[in-house]
Design a protein around this motif. Structure first.
Motif, PDB file in Angstrom:
ATOM      1  N   ASP A 196      -7.964   4.230   0.946  1.00  0.00           N
ATOM      2  CA  ASP A 196      -7.122   3.912   1.994  1.00  0.00           C
ATOM      3  C   ASP A 196      -6.763   5.530   2.745  1.00  0.00           C
ATOM      4  O   ASP A 196      -7.097   5.323   4.173  1.00  0.00           O
ATOM      5  CB  ASP A 196      -5.480   3.697   1.537  1.00  0.00           C
ATOM      6  N   TYR A 197      -6.660   6.696   1.889  1.00  0.00           N
ATOM      7  CA  TYR A 197      -6.525   7.897   2.733  1.00  0.00           C
ATOM      8  C   TYR A 197      -7.556   8.377   3.317  1.00  0.00           C
ATOM      9  O   TYR A 197      -7.751   9.207   4.292  1.00  0.00           O
ATOM     10  CB  TYR A 197      -5.643   8.755   1.527  1.00  0.00           C
TER      11      TYR A 197
ATOM     12  N   ARG B 109      -9.922   6.531   4.298  1.00  0.00           N
ATOM     13  CA  ARG B 109     -10.435   5.877   5.738  1.00  0.00           C
ATOM     14  C   ARG B 109      -9.739   6.433   6.829  1.00  0.00           C
ATOM     15  O   ARG B 109     -10.115   6.661   7.827  1.00  0.00           O
ATOM     16  CB  ARG B 109      -9.689   4.417   5.566  1.00  0.00           C
ATOM     17  N   LEU B 110      -8.268   6.720   6.511  1.00  0.00           N
ATOM     18  CA  LEU B 110      -7.241   7.626   7.393  1.00  0.00           C
ATOM     19  C   LEU B 110      -8.157   8.526   7.888  1.00  0.00           C
ATOM     20  O   LEU B 110      -8.095   9.131   9.307  1.00  0.00           O
ATOM     21  CB  LEU B 110      -5.891   7.714   7.080  1.00  0.00           C
TER      22      LEU B 110
ATOM     23  N   THR C  35      -0.799   1.444   9.726  1.00  0.00           N
ATOM     24  CA  THR C  35      -1.596   1.101  10.935  1.00  0.00           C
ATOM     25  C   THR C  35      -3.078   1.172  11.071  1.00  0.00           C
ATOM     26  O   THR C  35      -3.680   0.352  11.645  1.00  0.00           O
ATOM     27  CB  THR C  35      -1.086   2.272  12.359  1.00  0.00           C
ATOM     28  N   ALA C  36      -3.556   1.784  10.101  1.00  0.00           N
ATOM     29  CA  ALA C  36      -5.278   1.858  10.033  1.00  0.00           C
ATOM     30  C   ALA C  36      -5.568   0.609   9.245  1.00  0.00           C
ATOM     31  O   ALA C  36      -6.706   0.261   9.406  1.00  0.00           O
ATOM     32  CB  ALA C  36      -5.587   3.098   9.346  1.00  0.00           C
ATOM     33  N   LEU C  37      -4.763   0.077   8.339  1.00  0.00           N
ATOM     34  CA  LEU C  37      -5.065  -0.998   7.474  1.00  0.00           C
ATOM     35  C   LEU C  37      -4.611  -2.186   8.296  1.00  0.00           C
ATOM     36  O   LEU C  37      -5.385  -3.231   8.135  1.00  0.00           O
ATOM     37  CB  LEU C  37      -4.451  -0.866   6.316  1.00  0.00           C
ATOM     38  N   TYR C  38      -3.685  -2.412   8.784  1.00  0.00           N
ATOM     39  CA  TYR C  38      -3.065  -3.671   9.334  1.00  0.00           C
ATOM     40  C   TYR C  38      -2.130  -3.514  10.534  1.00  0.00           C
ATOM     41  O   TYR C  38      -1.729  -2.264  10.819  1.00  0.00           O
ATOM     42  CB  TYR C  38      -2.566  -4.932   8.249  1.00  0.00           C
ATOM     43  N   SER C  39      -1.483  -4.714  10.990  1.00  0.00           N
ATOM     44  CA  SER C  39      -0.768  -4.448  12.324  1.00  0.00           C
ATOM     45  C   SER C  39       0.936  -4.501  12.044  1.00  0.00           C
ATOM     46  O   SER C  39       1.604  -4.497  12.818  1.00  0.00           O
ATOM     47  CB  SER C  39      -0.882  -5.514  13.261  1.00  0.00           C
TER      48      SER C  39
ATOM     49  N   SER D 199       3.199   4.952   4.070  1.00  0.00           N
ATOM     50  CA  SER D 199       2.870   5.856   4.919  1.00  0.00           C
ATOM     51  C   SER D 199       2.473   5.146   6.491  1.00  0.00           C
ATOM     52  O   SER D 199       1.636   4.231   6.276  1.00  0.00           O
ATOM     53  CB  SER D 199       1.735   6.718   4.937  1.00  0.00           C
TER      54      SER D 199
ATOM     55  N   SER E 123      -8.046  -8.085  11.558  1.00  0.00           N
ATOM     56  CA  SER E 123      -7.360  -6.764  11.191  1.00  0.00           C
ATOM     57  C   SER E 123      -5.803  -6.912  11.395  1.00  0.00           C
ATOM     58  O   SER E 123      -5.072  -6.158  11.450  1.00  0.00           O
ATOM     59  CB  SER E 123      -7.807  -5.691  12.382  1.00  0.00           C
ATOM     60  N   GLY E 124      -5.504  -8.211  11.939  1.00  0.00           N
ATOM     61  CA  GLY E 124      -3.930  -8.722  12.081  1.00  0.00           C
ATOM     62  C   GLY E 124      -3.779  -8.296  13.517  1.00  0.00           C
ATOM     63  O   GLY E 124      -2.459  -8.638  14.033  1.00  0.00           O
ATOM     64  N   TYR E 125      -4.424  -7.813  14.296  1.00  0.00           N
ATOM     65  CA  TYR E 125      -4.083  -7.414  15.746  1.00  0.00           C
ATOM     66  C   TYR E 125      -4.811  -8.592  16.585  1.00  0.00           C
ATOM     67  O   TYR E 125      -5.811  -9.215  16.227  1.00  0.00           O
ATOM     68  CB  TYR E 125      -4.926  -6.163  16.148  1.00  0.00           C
TER      69      TYR E 125
ATOM     70  N   LYS F 165       1.243   5.813   9.294  1.00  0.00           N
ATOM     71  CA  LYS F 165       0.000   6.043   9.731  1.00  0.00           C
ATOM     72  C   LYS F 165      -1.052   5.431   9.158  1.00  0.00           C
ATOM     73  O   LYS F 165      -1.873   4.815   9.650  1.00  0.00           O
ATOM     74  CB  LYS F 165      -0.277   7.588   9.696  1.00  0.00           C
ATOM     75  N   LEU F 166      -1.041   5.495   7.784  1.00  0.00           N
ATOM     76  CA  LEU F 166      -2.028   4.845   6.898  1.00  0.00           C
ATOM     77  C   LEU F 166      -1.972   3.167   7.015  1.00  0.00           C
ATOM     78  O   LEU F 166      -3.062   2.510   7.254  1.00  0.00           O
ATOM     79  CB  LEU F 166      -1.570   5.026   5.430  1.00  0.00           C
TER      80      LEU F 166
ATOM     81  N   THR G 246     -11.030   8.142  10.313  1.00  0.00           N
ATOM     82  CA  THR G 246     -10.565   7.727  11.662  1.00  0.00           C
ATOM     83  C   THR G 246     -10.041   8.969  12.408  1.00  0.00           C
ATOM     84  O   THR G 246     -10.765   9.377  13.189  1.00  0.00           O
ATOM     85  CB  THR G 246      -9.288   6.786  11.634  1.00  0.00           C
TER      86      THR G 246
ATOM     87  N   LYS H 224     -10.939  -6.856   3.268  1.00  0.00           N
ATOM     88  CA  LYS H 224      -9.537  -6.680   3.476  1.00  0.00           C
ATOM     89  C   LYS H 224      -8.627  -7.656   3.373  1.00  0.00           C
ATOM     90  O   LYS H 224      -9.082  -8.776   3.905  1.00  0.00           O
ATOM     91  CB  LYS H 224      -9.580  -5.834   5.023  1.00  0.00           C
TER      92      LYS H 224
ATOM     93  N   GLN I 104       2.807  -7.039  16.579  1.00  0.00           N
ATOM     94  CA  GLN I 104       1.817  -6.083  16.022  1.00  0.00           C
ATOM     95  C   GLN I 104       2.420  -4.823  16.739  1.00  0.00           C
ATOM     96  O   GLN I 104       1.710  -3.629  16.443  1.00  0.00           O
ATOM     97  CB  GLN I 104       0.449  -6.499  16.545  1.00  0.00           C
TER      98      GLN I 104
ATOM     99  N   ARG J 130      -0.884  -4.426  -6.228  1.00  0.00           N
ATOM    100  CA  ARG J 130      -1.436  -2.973  -6.781  1.00  0.00           C
ATOM    101  C   ARG J 130      -0.681  -2.522  -7.770  1.00  0.00           C
ATOM    102  O   ARG J 130       0.601  -2.702  -7.958  1.00  0.00           O
ATOM    103  CB  ARG J 130      -1.230  -2.059  -5.446  1.00  0.00           C
TER     104      ARG J 130
ATOM    105  N   GLY K 197       0.803  -1.038   0.070  1.00  0.00           N
ATOM    106  CA  GLY K 197      -0.055   0.139  -0.023  1.00  0.00           C
ATOM    107  C   GLY K 197       0.746   1.259   0.134  1.00  0.00           C
ATOM    108  O   GLY K 197       2.039   1.213  -0.108  1.00  0.00           O
TER     109      GLY K 197
ATOM    110  N   LYS L  93       3.035   4.148  16.153  1.00  0.00           N
ATOM    111  CA  LYS L  93       3.159   3.179  17.000  1.00  0.00           C
ATOM    112  C   LYS L  93       3.714   3.600  18.269  1.00  0.00           C
ATOM    113  O   LYS L  93       4.132   2.642  19.138  1.00  0.00           O
ATOM    114  CB  LYS L  93       3.997   2.162  16.191  1.00  0.00           C
TER     115      LYS L  93
END
Ligand code: SF4
Ligand code: SF4
Ligand code: SF4
Ligand code: SF4
Lengths: 288, 443
Positions: B425-426, B428-429, A130-134, A125, B89-91, A127-128, B432, B336, A140, B362, A122, A186
């Motif tokens: 993506d942006y 979504r950021l 972290t919003a998508l995945y870990s 960034s 989410s991977g978390y 910041k971006l 948030t 996702k 993580q 991508r 992706g 993070k």
């Protein structure tokens, strides 16, 4: 024909003069008298406009200096103690000297220590991401390496090491403005006391998982075993959420904890190489 | 001409490989991990302890507020641990892991296949039962269903809209459900109608499922007030606001809920779950999941117990093909990519799609050429090219003014952009961050 032109010139001319007078009067009426000391203080500031002081630009900070009675809450991280002393002098005060700080990156998970298990393609960034995945490793908490911290640094003091894929802070250039601290989604970067001769000891990990999972995710993760806290003669280490933290105000840089840590999560910076004897002890500790 | 919504929308290529694969019951897994937060709202609070024996359908985590949902055990066995497990989410998030032993159900659950048409309880009891059964929107948004059925004071529901659109390419779980459980679905719809006090229900189905349209139209004659409507194929028609516009031509204002225009929208899966909860006493413990992909040996629709590891589904569909590069949870448009296929199926898992390397990368980002394709694609009337710039410059307050919160994350803009900008993506950021600002204003 001629008279029309003359009238036009006259009318516009008079109008111009009248409006000029009005504007002048208005300007006089609303004139803001600025404290000349603001300019003086601004002149001694570094002019970096980095925002590290918490004010918008150096001028904002200069205004704050002139306005406040007490300078103890104000500090220019870039200019440091010298600059603050000069600014205080203009105000007829003295500034308390503060310990110089430096940014530290609390993650040592280079590819040799933690495997990349997925591929992120992706936008670049943190910041971006972290919003998508870990993150692309099993940890993580760790650094994503996409360099948001690098991008915000005004002083060119941080870069991503191509080998470790982790940010490295150039101590000489870092002004402790804190921009990278704020930028990292993070919360990996922290400002710490630079220490005598740049000597510092800190836990370079923020993984809060229990020992097993933490170690599985990264070989140099802090596993919260508490061995360091036990050996520390100065009570400088606390363990919380499976993570050790060294208080730089209490730490006397004896390096006992570094030798004790079974994963190598504690870093010692700018120390001379250890003597043979000490190394022998380290090995003993490890084989126990 | 067929009806559809008016603003924006795109036509992604269709790849419904599993459309004619009947729903198969997936064999019981050895172990399930059931996350306690499988819905929008407050996570449920755990009421079992390590070592407890549980039965299928037993409550194991209790809803902790109005917008929250109960969670039941999907298997019988022993609670092995209560520790965080990786989710989509991977978390890592708190979950209850149960080792499966036998298949012993709560005795109150009616497991017979008989259709039960008579609805014997009143509206209030229906809502209560649906809340107890832990039903959430099964279209993927996972909003607790009882909340949608509790019409706020001063508002009145006029029509129930049933979403059988399934506009995401690849997904076929709703399609199969409509074909195989038509009558149960109809009774479920009657239950939802009774709960809302409406006499009219409209089922919207896209025209690429003619068999489902025909079958449901035929049987709908037996059920009063239910009509079936064929819609033009256009993504994202499954969005509540788009579906309402398409079916009753009303526009839900920005920031408002469908009830504002007298409509309540539920997914077909949700209507079926309501049938099972009210008529059969069965809580939401399993769901239909599409497992598909171009190179997957056996694209399928499985009936899966909640908590089953995703890799078991993929195994049952023939196993991961060698060239797999990406596994997506949900549809290809809104879903996702996951970082680990051991994650459990949750109430919101509508599909698992396996993409080969060729299709998963991508494309390289270019520069915005101001073609405004993103603007015409956006079903919410937003200006994605502007939002991405604002997000990159961290102008979140301005983003709020540009109604970024209206973005339904459909991905139409990213799909259409010839410069391959990661618009969504942006955005979504930005969402948030704007949400953070809105929340801090409330405090
Ligand atoms: S330290 Fe933080 S901001 Fe810097 S690269 Fe790592 S995750 Fe990104
Ligand atoms: S270096 Fe010494 S004083 Fe500092 S934290 Fe480690 S053990 Fe404690
Ligand atoms: S993702 Fe958001 S901005 Fe993009 S088209 Fe969909 S609703 Fe519009
Ligand atoms: S679709 Fe892409 S290139 Fe076209 S205007 Fe929007 S952002 Fe720019």
């Amino acid at each position: 024909m001629n008279s029309i032109i003359v009238t036009a010139i006259l009318v516009l001319g008079i109008l111009g003069v009248v409006l000029a007078i009005v504007l002048y009067l208005v300007a006089q009426k609303f004139k803001v008298v600025e404290d000349p000391r603001i300019d003086q203080v601004e002149a001694v500031l570094p002019g970096a406009n980095c925002g590290g002081c918490g004010y918008p630009g150096c001028r904002g900070f200069a205004e704050a200096v002139v306005k406040s009675d007490d300078l103890s809450a104000l500090f220019c991280p870039v200019g440091g103690n010298d600059t603050m002393a000069k600014a205080a002098e203009i105000m007829g005060k003295t500034a308390e000297a503060k310990d110089p700080m430096v940014a530290v990156v609390r993650c040592s998970g280079s590819p040799e220590h933690r495997n990349r298990i997925v591929e992120y393609d992706g936008a670049s960034s943190c910041k971006l991401a972290t919003a998508l995945y870990s993150g692309d490793t099993g940890c993580q908490y760790g650094c994503l390496g996409l360099g948001d911290c690098v991008a915000v640094c005004n002083f060119d003091a941080i870069y991503i090491d191509p080998e470790t894929l982790l940010p490295v802070v150039d101590e000489e250039k870092c002004t402790a403005c804190g921009a990278c601290v704020k930028a990292c989604p993070k919360s990996i970067i922290e400002l710490r006391k630079k220490g005598p001769k740049g000597k510092r000891i800190y836990v370079s990990c923020i993984n809060q998982d229990k020992g097993g999972p933490a170690r599985k995710a990264c070989k140099v993760a802090c596993i919260g075993c508490g061995k360091c806290a036990k050996v520390c003669p100065h009570d400088a280490i606390t363990i919380e959420n499976n993570l050790a933290y060294i208080d730089y105000n209490k730490c006397k840089l004896c390096r006992k904890c570094v030798a004790e840590c079974p994963t190598g999560a504690i870093l010692e910076i700018n120390f001379p190489p250890r003597k043979k004897k000490v190394e022998g002890q380290t090995e003993n500790v490890e084989t126990k | 001409m067929l009806k559809t919504f008016s603003k924006g929308g795109v036509h992604p290529p269709e790849n419904k490989f599993s459309a004619d694969k009947p729903i198969e019951v997936l064999p019981l897994p050895k172990k399930v991990s059931i996350p306690i937060s499988q819905h929008i709202g407050a996570p449920a609070s755990i009421i079992v302890a390590k070592g407890d024996k549980v039965k299928v359908g037993q409550l194991i985590a209790k809803s902790s507020g109005f917008v929250s949902a109960n969670i039941h055990s999907s298997v019988s066995g022993t609670v092995e641990s209560i520790t965080p497990v990786l989710d989509s989410s991977g978390y890592k998030r708190p979950a209850i892991t149960i080792a499966v032993e036998g298949d012993e159900w709560e005795p109150t659950i009616d497991r017979s296949p008989n259709l039960k048409r008579e609805i014997s309880i009143d509206a209030q009891e229906i809502v209560k039962k649906i809340a107890e059964a832990g039903i959430v929107g099964l279209g993927g948004a996972t909003f607790p269903s009882h909340v949608k059925l509790s019409v706020p004071d001063g508002k009145k529901a006029e029509v129930l809209i049933i979403n059988g659109v399934e506009c995401e390419p690849y997904l076929t779980s709703d399609h199969r459900l409509m074909l195989e459980k038509g009558h149960e679905l109809m009774v479920g719809i009657q239950i939802l109608m009774k709960a809302l006090g409406v006499t009219k229900a409209m089922i919207g189905i896209e025209n690429n499922k003619p068999d489902a349209i025909k079958y449901l139209t035929d049987i709908s004659e037996e059920y009063q007030g239910v009509t079936v409507h064929a819609l033009k194929v256009k993504y994202p028609q499954g969005g509540e606001k788009q579906l309402i516009k398409a079916l009753i031509n009303r526009e839900v204002p920005s920031g408002a809920l469908p009830i504002e225009v007298g409509a309540v929208v539920h997914n077909v899966g949700t209507a079926f779950a309501a049938y099972e909860a009210v008529q059969k006493n069965k809580p939401l413990i399993e769901r239909v999941v599409t497992v598909t992909g171009k190179n997957l040996p056996k694209p399928s629709n499985f009936l899966v117990r909640i908590g089953t590891p995703v890799d078991e589904l993929i195994e049952a569909a023939g196993g991961l093909p060698e060239d797999t590069a990406k596994v997506v949870n949900g549809g290809p448009m809104m879903g996702k990519a996951v970082s680990d296929i051991s994650i459990p199926v949750t109430k919101g898992t509508s599909g698992i799609i396996v993409f080969p390397a060729k299709e998963s990368k991508r494309k390289t980002e270019g520069l915005c050429i101001r073609c405004a394709k993103c603007v015409s694609a956006c079903p919410m009337g937003l200006e994605p090219y502007l939002l991405i710039r604002m997000s990159q410059r961290m102008m979140f307050e301005e983003m709020e003014h540009e109604h970024v919160l209206d973005c339904m994350e459909c991905g139409s803009c990213s799909f259409e952009c010839p410069a391959n900008l990661p618009l969504l993506d942006y955005i979504r950021l930005g969402k948030t961050e704007v949400n953070k600002i809105v929340r801090s204003r409330k405090n």
